[in-house]
Design an enzyme around this catalytic site. Sequence first.
Site, PDB file in Angstrom:
ATOM      1  N   TYR A  13      70.456  78.600  37.673  1.00 47.37           N
ATOM      2  CA  TYR A  13      70.117  78.931  39.060  1.00 47.37           C
ATOM      3  C   TYR A  13      71.126  78.342  40.051  1.00 47.37           C
ATOM      4  O   TYR A  13      71.204  78.783  41.190  1.00 47.37           O
ATOM      5  CB  TYR A  13      68.711  78.429  39.425  1.00 47.37           C
ATOM      6  CG  TYR A  13      67.585  79.121  38.691  1.00 47.37           C
ATOM      7  CD1 TYR A  13      67.817  80.228  37.874  1.00 47.37           C
ATOM      8  CD2 TYR A  13      66.284  78.674  38.808  1.00 47.37           C
ATOM      9  CE1 TYR A  13      66.784  80.853  37.191  1.00 47.37           C
ATOM     10  CE2 TYR A  13      65.236  79.300  38.127  1.00 47.37           C
ATOM     11  CZ  TYR A  13      65.503  80.386  37.322  1.00 47.37           C
ATOM     12  OH  TYR A  13      64.481  81.008  36.646  1.00 47.37           O
ATOM     13  N   LYS A  30      67.171  76.521  23.581  1.00 48.23           N
ATOM     14  CA  LYS A  30      67.590  77.719  22.835  1.00 48.23           C
ATOM     15  C   LYS A  30      68.857  77.326  22.086  1.00 48.23           C
ATOM     16  O   LYS A  30      69.938  77.882  22.291  1.00 48.23           O
ATOM     17  CB  LYS A  30      67.818  78.873  23.838  1.00 48.23           C
ATOM     18  CG  LYS A  30      68.085  80.215  23.202  1.00 48.23           C
ATOM     19  CD  LYS A  30      66.853  80.864  22.579  1.00 48.23           C
ATOM     20  CE  LYS A  30      67.241  82.167  21.901  1.00 48.23           C
ATOM     21  NZ  LYS A  30      66.156  82.725  21.082  1.00 48.23           N
ATOM     22  N   ASP A  36      61.736  81.088  23.086  1.00 45.79           N
ATOM     23  CA  ASP A  36      61.004  82.322  22.768  1.00 45.79           C
ATOM     24  C   ASP A  36      59.735  82.000  21.989  1.00 45.79           C
ATOM     25  O   ASP A  36      58.659  82.533  22.254  1.00 45.79           O
ATOM     26  CB  ASP A  36      61.893  83.333  22.017  1.00 45.79           C
ATOM     27  CG  ASP A  36      62.758  82.692  20.945  1.00 45.79           C
ATOM     28  OD1 ASP A  36      62.857  81.449  20.920  1.00 45.79           O
ATOM     29  OD2 ASP A  36      63.338  83.417  20.129  1.00 45.79           O
ATOM     30  N   ASP A  58      60.716  77.525  34.626  1.00 44.37           N
ATOM     31  CA  ASP A  58      60.218  78.446  35.652  1.00 44.37           C
ATOM     32  C   ASP A  58      59.231  79.420  35.011  1.00 44.37           C
ATOM     33  O   ASP A  58      58.112  79.630  35.487  1.00 44.37           O
ATOM     34  CB  ASP A  58      61.440  79.196  36.222  1.00 44.37           C
ATOM     35  CG  ASP A  58      61.100  80.006  37.457  1.00 44.37           C
ATOM     36  OD1 ASP A  58      59.942  79.973  37.893  1.00 44.37           O
ATOM     37  OD2 ASP A  58      62.009  80.681  37.975  1.00 44.37           O
ATOM     38  N   ASP A  97      54.773  79.152  34.913  1.00 48.27           N
ATOM     39  CA  ASP A  97      53.936  80.232  35.450  1.00 48.27           C
ATOM     40  C   ASP A  97      53.036  80.814  34.363  1.00 48.27           C
ATOM     41  O   ASP A  97      51.868  81.116  34.599  1.00 48.27           O
ATOM     42  CB  ASP A  97      54.802  81.349  36.051  1.00 48.27           C
ATOM     43  CG  ASP A  97      55.072  81.113  37.530  1.00 48.27           C
ATOM     44  OD1 ASP A  97      54.880  79.964  37.984  1.00 48.27           O
ATOM     45  OD2 ASP A  97      55.465  82.064  38.227  1.00 48.27           O
TER      46      ASP A  97
END
Length: 354
Positions: free
Chosen positions: A138, A189, A221, A245, A249
């Site tokens: 980001y 990852k 994942d 992020d 959520d």
Amino acid sequence: MKIAVLPGDGIGPEIIAQGVRVLKALEKDGLKFELEYAPVGGAGYEAAGDPLPDATLKLAKAADAILFGSVGDWKYDTLPRAKRPEQAILRLRKELALFANLRPAMVFPELAGASSLRAEFVAGLDVMILRELTGDIYFGEPRGIRILPNGEREGFNTMRYSESEVRRIVRAGFVIAMKRVKRLCSVDKMNVLETSELWREVAIEVAKEFPAVTLTHMYIDNAAMQLLRNPKQFDVIVTGNMFGDILSDEASMLTGSIGMLPSASLDANNKGLFEPIHGSAPDIAGKGVANPLATIMSVSMMLRYTFNLDAAADRIDNAVKKVLAQGYRTADIFESGMQRVGTTGMGDAVIAAL
Ligand code: NAD
């Protein structure tokens, strides 16, 4: 203990009033809180033409902790981006170097029916997701949209984490795990990304400082899948900005009730900004029906993580459990047969339970 109180817009002032009542109730035990209020968001714009007025920022910097309500209203949507209420929270995070975002996802057994998963999968769920907030793809440079030699456009971003950035967030994860059941899952990852390879190496190094904590690793994942398959297997999850992020959520929706979830953003010295995860709910503002429990539990997080007052934080959390067991419900979590209360009524019930 100096606390900057920034109620903000919409239901912000209503829910913050209940959080402050809980703090005041604790003063009977000899704790002393110095509270100072300042406008933020739309209220800041109205007061000083800026969603984060200089005086508000100064107060936030001088305080030990910040209790934040919520900001935003549809009427500000046409302002230039820099003047919009939501900019206040982004700037506060940046100005105060709040790099660690803590998002608990808890499901009180009484509210398990509100989840999109079957109650048996989520009743009693208590996961803490720790997301790095100031680095990763980001913020990484270079970034942009460019024209390739063949004339087509290409978008690109850069995922990067320095060793020190990883070290401080992973260390924060271990410190939180020490306050809970001493289990930490680091999500990365590593099979594909060098950034994650370094992340995992550093996590394993930091683990040596916390021999009491069991560290595990999971690919993002799989973590996204496991959160739906068997969410109760997790206790504390630590991960980077983008993975966090998405996971935070996903986890918050396991609970099904947005008015119940607190959050914290901490700096390197555990100074923090504490706020409910929900917004300013302009649709119900001023009606006295908003659920103040997310804010009250944000107060509990403040006591636990900034002031190290675990016993006082436990008292608040237990009071919240008790009022739910007693059947008190605001409109957003109401079910027939329960005792419907408004914002102040829920505050009264929590204080009585305290
Ligand atoms: P929202 O979270 O404000 O509301 C979504 C829905 O949940 C609404 O129906 C609302 O009534 C309900 N709700 C939210 N909190 C509740 C509570 N405590 N009790 C009962 N019901 C509650 O999200 P939105 O409607 O998408 O956004 C409204 C405004 O809030 C926008 O301006 C948005 O930008 C802003 N916002 C601010 C923050 C923040 O301050 N950190 C976070 C999210 C959204």
